[in-house]
Design an enzyme around this catalytic site. Structure first.
Site, PDB file in Angstrom:
ATOM      1  N   ASN A 150     -56.527  45.315 -68.915  1.00  0.00           N
ATOM      2  CA  ASN A 150     -56.102  43.929 -68.746  1.00  0.00           C
ATOM      3  C   ASN A 150     -57.222  43.031 -68.216  1.00  0.00           C
ATOM      4  O   ASN A 150     -56.972  41.875 -67.861  1.00  0.00           O
ATOM      5  CB  ASN A 150     -54.885  43.852 -67.812  1.00  0.00           C
ATOM      6  CG  ASN A 150     -53.648  44.448 -68.458  1.00  0.00           C
ATOM      7  OD1 ASN A 150     -53.429  44.279 -69.645  1.00  0.00           O
ATOM      8  ND2 ASN A 150     -52.871  45.170 -67.676  1.00  0.00           N
ATOM      9  N   HIS A 203     -57.236  39.462 -68.907  1.00  0.00           N
ATOM     10  CA  HIS A 203     -55.864  39.092 -69.286  1.00  0.00           C
ATOM     11  C   HIS A 203     -55.108  38.355 -68.176  1.00  0.00           C
ATOM     12  O   HIS A 203     -54.242  37.544 -68.468  1.00  0.00           O
ATOM     13  CB  HIS A 203     -55.079  40.335 -69.708  1.00  0.00           C
ATOM     14  CG  HIS A 203     -55.504  40.864 -71.053  1.00  0.00           C
ATOM     15  ND1 HIS A 203     -56.763  41.355 -71.295  1.00  0.00           N
ATOM     16  CD2 HIS A 203     -54.841  40.971 -72.231  1.00  0.00           C
ATOM     17  CE1 HIS A 203     -56.863  41.748 -72.557  1.00  0.00           C
ATOM     18  NE2 HIS A 203     -55.704  41.536 -73.139  1.00  0.00           N
ATOM     19  N   GLU A 207     -49.386  53.081 -67.778  1.00  0.00           N
ATOM     20  CA  GLU A 207     -50.016  52.071 -66.923  1.00  0.00           C
ATOM     21  C   GLU A 207     -49.574  52.152 -65.474  1.00  0.00           C
ATOM     22  O   GLU A 207     -49.031  51.209 -64.917  1.00  0.00           O
ATOM     23  CB  GLU A 207     -49.762  50.670 -67.487  1.00  0.00           C
ATOM     24  CG  GLU A 207     -50.687  49.639 -66.837  1.00  0.00           C
ATOM     25  CD  GLU A 207     -50.731  48.299 -67.597  1.00  0.00           C
ATOM     26  OE1 GLU A 207     -50.737  48.293 -68.825  1.00  0.00           O
ATOM     27  OE2 GLU A 207     -50.779  47.278 -66.919  1.00  0.00           O
ATOM     28  N   ARG A 261     -31.622  54.563 -81.091  1.00  0.00           N
ATOM     29  CA  ARG A 261     -32.252  55.182 -79.918  1.00  0.00           C
ATOM     30  C   ARG A 261     -33.629  55.796 -80.208  1.00  0.00           C
ATOM     31  O   ARG A 261     -34.067  56.702 -79.506  1.00  0.00           O
ATOM     32  CB  ARG A 261     -31.347  56.237 -79.282  1.00  0.00           C
ATOM     33  CG  ARG A 261     -30.030  55.662 -78.789  1.00  0.00           C
ATOM     34  CD  ARG A 261     -29.387  56.543 -77.728  1.00  0.00           C
ATOM     35  NE  ARG A 261     -28.087  55.994 -77.363  1.00  0.00           N
ATOM     36  CZ  ARG A 261     -26.943  56.379 -77.914  1.00  0.00           C
ATOM     37  NH1 ARG A 261     -26.929  57.318 -78.819  1.00  0.00           N
ATOM     38  NH2 ARG A 261     -25.818  55.825 -77.538  1.00  0.00           N
ATOM     39  N   GLU A 275     -61.978  41.590 -77.475  1.00  0.00           N
ATOM     40  CA  GLU A 275     -61.400  42.838 -76.953  1.00  0.00           C
ATOM     41  C   GLU A 275     -62.406  43.999 -77.048  1.00  0.00           C
ATOM     42  O   GLU A 275     -62.399  44.905 -76.214  1.00  0.00           O
ATOM     43  CB  GLU A 275     -60.100  43.187 -77.686  1.00  0.00           C
ATOM     44  CG  GLU A 275     -58.988  42.139 -77.580  1.00  0.00           C
ATOM     45  CD  GLU A 275     -58.151  42.189 -76.277  1.00  0.00           C
ATOM     46  OE1 GLU A 275     -58.440  43.041 -75.401  1.00  0.00           O
ATOM     47  OE2 GLU A 275     -57.211  41.380 -76.151  1.00  0.00           O
ATOM     48  N   ARG A 312     -54.993  52.476 -66.709  1.00  0.00           N
ATOM     49  CA  ARG A 312     -54.752  51.666 -67.913  1.00  0.00           C
ATOM     50  C   ARG A 312     -54.771  50.167 -67.629  1.00  0.00           C
ATOM     51  O   ARG A 312     -55.067  49.358 -68.506  1.00  0.00           O
ATOM     52  CB  ARG A 312     -53.424  52.073 -68.564  1.00  0.00           C
ATOM     53  CG  ARG A 312     -53.197  51.383 -69.896  1.00  0.00           C
ATOM     54  CD  ARG A 312     -52.083  52.000 -70.728  1.00  0.00           C
ATOM     55  NE  ARG A 312     -51.912  51.240 -71.963  1.00  0.00           N
ATOM     56  CZ  ARG A 312     -51.179  51.618 -72.983  1.00  0.00           C
ATOM     57  NH1 ARG A 312     -50.541  52.766 -72.933  1.00  0.00           N
ATOM     58  NH2 ARG A 312     -51.084  50.876 -74.074  1.00  0.00           N
ATOM     59  N   HIS A 338     -53.683  35.141 -69.718  1.00  0.00           N
ATOM     60  CA  HIS A 338     -52.258  34.860 -69.901  1.00  0.00           C
ATOM     61  C   HIS A 338     -51.879  33.493 -69.347  1.00  0.00           C
ATOM     62  O   HIS A 338     -51.056  32.788 -69.916  1.00  0.00           O
ATOM     63  CB  HIS A 338     -51.406  35.948 -69.233  1.00  0.00           C
ATOM     64  CG  HIS A 338     -51.291  37.189 -70.067  1.00  0.00           C
ATOM     65  ND1 HIS A 338     -50.725  38.353 -69.588  1.00  0.00           N
ATOM     66  CD2 HIS A 338     -51.657  37.451 -71.341  1.00  0.00           C
ATOM     67  CE1 HIS A 338     -50.766  39.269 -70.544  1.00  0.00           C
ATOM     68  NE2 HIS A 338     -51.316  38.743 -71.597  1.00  0.00           N
ATOM     69  N   HIS A 367     -54.952  34.741 -78.701  1.00  0.00           N
ATOM     70  CA  HIS A 367     -54.903  35.636 -77.539  1.00  0.00           C
ATOM     71  C   HIS A 367     -56.304  36.123 -77.139  1.00  0.00           C
ATOM     72  O   HIS A 367     -56.706  36.037 -75.977  1.00  0.00           O
ATOM     73  CB  HIS A 367     -53.982  36.828 -77.837  1.00  0.00           C
ATOM     74  CG  HIS A 367     -54.013  37.884 -76.794  1.00  0.00           C
ATOM     75  ND1 HIS A 367     -53.525  37.685 -75.513  1.00  0.00           N
ATOM     76  CD2 HIS A 367     -54.487  39.156 -76.817  1.00  0.00           C
ATOM     77  CE1 HIS A 367     -53.693  38.782 -74.805  1.00  0.00           C
ATOM     78  NE2 HIS A 367     -54.277  39.691 -75.564  1.00  0.00           N
ATOM     79  N   LYS A 393     -47.854  50.465 -76.528  1.00  0.00           N
ATOM     80  CA  LYS A 393     -47.173  49.351 -75.870  1.00  0.00           C
ATOM     81  C   LYS A 393     -46.494  48.510 -76.939  1.00  0.00           C
ATOM     82  O   LYS A 393     -47.135  48.074 -77.886  1.00  0.00           O
ATOM     83  CB  LYS A 393     -48.182  48.470 -75.127  1.00  0.00           C
ATOM     84  CG  LYS A 393     -48.497  48.936 -73.738  1.00  0.00           C
ATOM     85  CD  LYS A 393     -49.205  47.822 -72.981  1.00  0.00           C
ATOM     86  CE  LYS A 393     -49.642  48.237 -71.597  1.00  0.00           C
ATOM     87  NZ  LYS A 393     -50.358  47.158 -70.893  1.00  0.00           N
ATOM     88  N   LYS A 445     -60.154  53.334 -75.748  1.00  0.00           N
ATOM     89  CA  LYS A 445     -58.734  53.116 -75.502  1.00  0.00           C
ATOM     90  C   LYS A 445     -57.982  54.453 -75.461  1.00  0.00           C
ATOM     91  O   LYS A 445     -57.123  54.667 -74.591  1.00  0.00           O
ATOM     92  CB  LYS A 445     -58.144  52.211 -76.588  1.00  0.00           C
ATOM     93  CG  LYS A 445     -56.660  51.986 -76.417  1.00  0.00           C
ATOM     94  CD  LYS A 445     -56.308  50.543 -76.236  1.00  0.00           C
ATOM     95  CE  LYS A 445     -54.841  50.384 -75.897  1.00  0.00           C
ATOM     96  NZ  LYS A 445     -54.320  49.064 -76.209  1.00  0.00           N
TER      97      LYS A 445
END
Lengths: 344, 344
Positions: free
Chosen positions: A230, A233, A222, A110, A174, A226, A237, A250, A132, A212
Site C-alpha cells: 500500500n 496508497h 494482510e 458460497r 505500481e 502485505r 486514496h 488509480h 484481493k 508480489k
C-alpha cells in the site's frame, strides 16, 4: 515464463507470463469483460478458449461502476447461465473487472473458481495476483469484498498494445512501487531500461509479479508485510476521494502518493533527498503526476480516517527506507504529516 | 456444556450450551437483531455484553427480508459504527439473522469476526453452527453467500421460552433430521423423551450440535458428507419455493421433505415401512406437517434444477438407510421420484 505463488489450503496457483495459450475447460464458463476490452480483444479470446458451455457478461467500463449494482449484474449472468459449484468465472479486463469477478466468484453459491486474464499493465503487474477482491461504496474504495485466490493468472503483454498511454503510466507506477519497497536491483534496472520498449515489458512484469507473489505467500490476508504494497496508497486514496475518482487514474494517484510518502521519509531521515529525486525522475519519465495541490491540509488529513487500513484512529503509513526497503508504521505524528502536506 | 468444533486454519471454535455468560470485548461491536427478538430479549443481552463501543442494527423480521437489500443495511450499520478489521459482529436472533450477519462479516473489509447467539431452536441446533452464510434471491435460497465460521456460538435455551410453538416444531424437525441421518440411539431417545419438557431440551441441543460439529469438521465446505445435512431439504426447498416461502416455516418444509425422502427410500429398499412410520410419528408428535398436496408432479420435479445442490442436471438426494445412517446419491431415476411424488 511461470511464477508460482505458494499458499496454504490448496490456494497455490501459477502465473503464466507469455502469449495466451489455448485454454480448454470441461465445465461451464462465464467470461466477464467490458465493452472496451471486448471491442479490441474478445474475438481473439474466443479463438483461444473452449468450454462445455461458454457465455459472456459485459459490464460497464470504469471505476465508477465498481459497485454492488454491477456485482449483482455479474451474479445474475451466472444464474442465467445456470452455473453450478464446479463452474468457472474468467475475468477478462483490468483491475475493476478482476476485483469484481473475483468477488462474484467468492460468493456465488458460497464460492466457485475463477481465473484472471488481465489486459492492463496495472492489473498484470499487481491487481490480478494475490486474491484481493472487492467493490467500492459511498464510504470508500474496496470496503466490501473478500480474499479469494484465482486458480491461475494468464498475463499476455500483447494486450497492452491497445492500452492508452496514461493507463500504461498508471501501471508503471505500481511497478516502481514494487521496486522501491522491495528490490533496489530492480529499481536500478528500471532506471536503465525503458518499459515502452517491447523487449523489456515482460521482464518488468515478471519482476513485479515475483515480488508480489513473495509478499502474498508470506502474508496472504494482510496481517503484516502485505500492507507494504500500500506504499503510496494511503495518500493516493485520499487524492482519489477528494477528486471524486475523476481526475486521476488509480496508478496516477498512487504515483503522487509515493512522492508524498517519500517526502515524509526524507523528513524522518529514512530516505535521502537524492533517493527521493531518483524515484520522482522515474515517475516523470512515464508522465506520471508527482504533485497535487492540496486546498485544505486539515481536511486532507481527516480523509485518512475514511480508509479501511487505519484502525483505532491510528493511520498506517508505508515509508521507504532508502530504495529497496520500507517500513510500516502507525507512529507518525500528525504535525509531521501536515508539514509535508503543506509543502505540496 | 461445551462442544468444540475442530477445523483447519484457525477456524476452530467452541459452542457453549448454557445460560448466557457475561461477554466482554475490547473492540467495537455491532449486534444485529430484529424487532421481535429485540422486544423480548435485547435488554437482557445488553446486561450481559460490554464492548469498547457497542451499537445495534435492527433488520426486519422474516425470510422474505433475507436479501441483498437487507445485507446492505447491515453493512451500512458497520460503516456508520466505523468498524475496523478487528471489530466484531454479533448475530442475535434466528437463522436469518445468523446467515446474514455471518455473510456481512465475511465481506466487510474482506472479512471480520462474528459470533452467534441463536434464539430459535432451529438456529440453536443447526443454523448457527458450521459457517454457512448467505442470502436468497429470485433464483432461490442461499444462492449467494460464503463459508465463514463464527468465533464462538452461545446457545441459551432460555431464549426458547418466547418462541412460538410452530417455530419450536420447525426446530425439532432439524433435530430429528440429525438423528435419522447419523444417530439411531439419539432417535430412540427422542421417541422416549419430550423436548417440550425443559430438562430434555439442552440434551437434544447438545446431541444435535455434536452431530453437526462432527460432520462439519470432516467436510467444512460440503464436498461430501456435509451434504447429508440436506436430508429433507431437496424436497423441502421446492415446497418452500412453490408456496412462495409463505405457507411453511423452513423446518416444516424440511419435515415434509424428510417424509418424501423416506418414501423414496422405502421404495428403493433402503428403509422399512415401519421405520418410515416411526419418523412420521415423531414429526407428528410436534405437529410438524408430513404431507403436501402436489398439484403438478412434472413441475415439482423441474423445480429441483433451480436448487444449487444439483449440478450437471443430476439431482442429489439424501436418502436414509434405516434409521441412523444415510446415503448421498445422484443416481435416482426420475420415474421413481415422480411415482413417489404422485403418492403425496
Amino acid at each position: 515464463m511461470i511464477v508460482k505463488i505458494d499458499l496454504s489450503n490448496d490456494n497455490s496457483y501459477k502465473i503464466y507470463i507469455e502469449k495466451l495459450q489455448a485454454l480448454s475447460f470441461d465445465r461451464k464458463v462465464v467470461v466477464v469483460t467490458n465493452p472496451t476490452i471486448a471491442g479490441f480483444h474478445l474475438e481473439y479470446l474466443k479463438s483461444k478458449i473452449t468450454a462445455k458451455e461458454l457465455s459472456f457478461c459485459t459490464i460497464p467500463d470504469g471505476e465508477e461502476y465498481k459497485n454492488m449494482k454491477t456485482l449483482e449484474m455479474i451474479l445474475e449472468s451466472c444464474f442465467e447461465a445456470k452455473l453450478d459449484r464446479k463452474s468457472l468465472l474468467v475475468a477478462f479486463g483490468g483491475g475493476v473487472i478482476g476485483d469484481m469477478t473475483g468477488f462474484a466468484a467468492s460468493i456465488y453459491q458460497r464460492g466457485i473458481d475463477f481465473i484472471q486474464i488481465p489486459t492492463t499493465l496495472l492489473s498484470q503487474v499487481d491487481a490480478s495476483v494475490g486474491g484481493k477482491t472487492g467493490i467500492n461504496n459511498k464510504f470508500g474504495k474496496n470496503l466490501v469484498g473478500s480474499f479469494h485466490q484465482p486458480k491461475a493468472v494468464y498475463i499476455d503483454s500483447n494486450f497492452l498494445k491497445t492500452l492508452p498511454k496514461r493507463e500504461f503510466g498508471a501501471g508503471v507506477a505500481e511497478v516502481i512501487k514494487m521496486a522501491v519497497c522491495f528490490n533496489s536491483d530492480f529499481f536500478d534496472w528500471l532506471e536503465k531500461n525503458d518499459l515502452r520498449d517491447e523487449k523489456n515489458i515482460d521482464i518488468a512484469i515478471q519482476k513485479s509479479v515475483e515480488t508480489k507473489a513473495y509478499v502474498v505467500s508470506i502474508d496472504e490476508k494482510e496481517q503484516g508485510l502485505r500492507a507494504a504494497l500500500n506504499y503510496g496508497h494511503t495518500f493516493g486514496h485520499v487524492i482519489e476521494n477528494l477528486t471524486n475518482y475523476k481526475t486521476y487514474l488509480h496508478g496516477e494517484a498512487v504515483g503522487i502518493g509515493m512522492c508524498m510518502a517519500n517526502a515524509l521519509a526524507v523528513k524522518l531521515g529514512l530516505m535521502t533527498k537524492e533517493q527521493e529525486q531518483r524515484v520522482e525522475n522515474l515517475l516523470k519519465k512515464y508522465d506520471i503526476p508527482t504533485t497535487y495541490k492540496i486546498e485544505d491540509v486539515e481536511d486532507f488529513y481527516e480523509h485518512f480516517f475514511l480508509d479501511k487500513k487505519s484502525s483505532n484512529s491510528k493511520i498506517k503509513f508505508i515509508l521507504p527506507v532508502g530504495i529497496g526497503d520500507c517500513k510500516i508504521t502507525d507512529e507518525i505524528k500528525k504535525d509531521d504529516v501536515c508539514e509535508i502536506l503543506k509543502g505540496f
